[in-house]
Design an enzyme around this catalytic site. Sequence first.
Site, mmCIF file in Angstrom:
data_model
loop_
_atom_site.group_PDB
_atom_site.id
_atom_site.type_symbol
_atom_site.label_atom_id
_atom_site.label_comp_id
_atom_site.label_asym_id
_atom_site.label_seq_id
_atom_site.Cartn_x
_atom_site.Cartn_y
_atom_site.Cartn_z
ATOM 1 C CB ILE A 201 -0.967 -0.007 1.205
ATOM 2 C CG1 ILE A 201 -2.003 1.121 1.085
ATOM 3 C CG2 ILE A 201 -0.215 0.070 2.510
ATOM 4 C CD1 ILE A 201 -3.129 1.008 2.096
ATOM 5 N N GLY B 140 0.566 -5.206 1.041
ATOM 6 C CA GLY B 140 -0.701 -5.257 0.323
ATOM 7 C C GLY B 140 -0.676 -6.183 -0.872
ATOM 8 C CG ASP C 270 -3.392 -7.485 2.304
ATOM 9 O OD1 ASP C 270 -3.549 -8.320 3.207
ATOM 10 O OD2 ASP C 270 -2.924 -6.359 2.499
ATOM 11 C CD GLU D 119 0.726 -5.666 5.715
ATOM 12 O OE1 GLU D 119 -0.008 -5.626 4.720
ATOM 13 O OE2 GLU D 119 1.544 -6.597 5.933
ATOM 14 C CG ASP E 81 -5.778 -2.931 7.966
ATOM 15 O OD1 ASP E 81 -5.199 -3.044 6.859
ATOM 16 O OD2 ASP E 81 -5.965 -1.832 8.511
#
Length: 278
Positions: free
Chosen positions: A69, A128, A131, A151, A159
């Site tokens: 991210i 990310g 993810d 993270e 998250d």
Amino acid sequence: MEKYRTLEIVQETPYSHVFRVYLNLPSLRNALSADFFSEFPKALFILDENPQVSVIVLSGHGDHFCSGIDLKTVNSLLSTSSPTEYNDRGRAAERLRRSIKGLQDAITALERCRKPIIVGIQGGCIGGGIDLVTACDIRYCTEDAFFSVKEVDLAITADLGTLQRLPGIVGYGNAVELALTGRRFSALEAKSMGLVSTVFRSKTEMDERIRAIAEGIAAKSPLAVLGTKAVLLRSRELTVDQGLDYVATWNSAMLLSDDLPEAVSAHIQKRKPIFAKL
């Protein structure tokens, strides 16, 4: 075809039912920006609704699949959720929670899409990026690929789905170790844990193999393919008996289509089956 700031969508060939979605910010190593979180679920929804699309391939332009991210996006989340209205921390926290849920929804769009999604990973797949790939259906990578659940090193509890999806893919113990250390791990280790199915020597070799696999899936019954994805995803949350009951209910409706007799007829006649678009 619609234009995007962070994505490029390409049909494999003019008559192919395979479409590629490229992360298209190579100068930023395909970091996930605010625009990405807006564009990605919309693009997947459009592809899902397009009857010409049978299989989606997710890739990244440039040397790296995804660097995670974009930190500007994180800072923007924190600044817009600061307690400004009457200095109310409760309302600020609620805004932040709503923003996080929106980011989560963009990743979950991969599972919500009925069409199977294959991902090809080269270079870095960080934060990310994990993810993203854990929400895809089939994962491949190149020898130069490396991974990190990063993270924790940024003082964040991951998250956007890694902590929920990764344990079911690599096992709980492996997931805990990777998430708490944030360490970098290689393509071969990812293969040994089951995060990826195959490691390829080059991106060219990987892309060619993915193309063949995707075209093979695209030639199958669309109802059988989407049913297989849907039942597998649903069965993660069910006991074996509940999963069997779910697939029995699913097939009691879907087996009434023309796909089954067409598949049987094609097998007997030694020809390729022809299925209606979905």
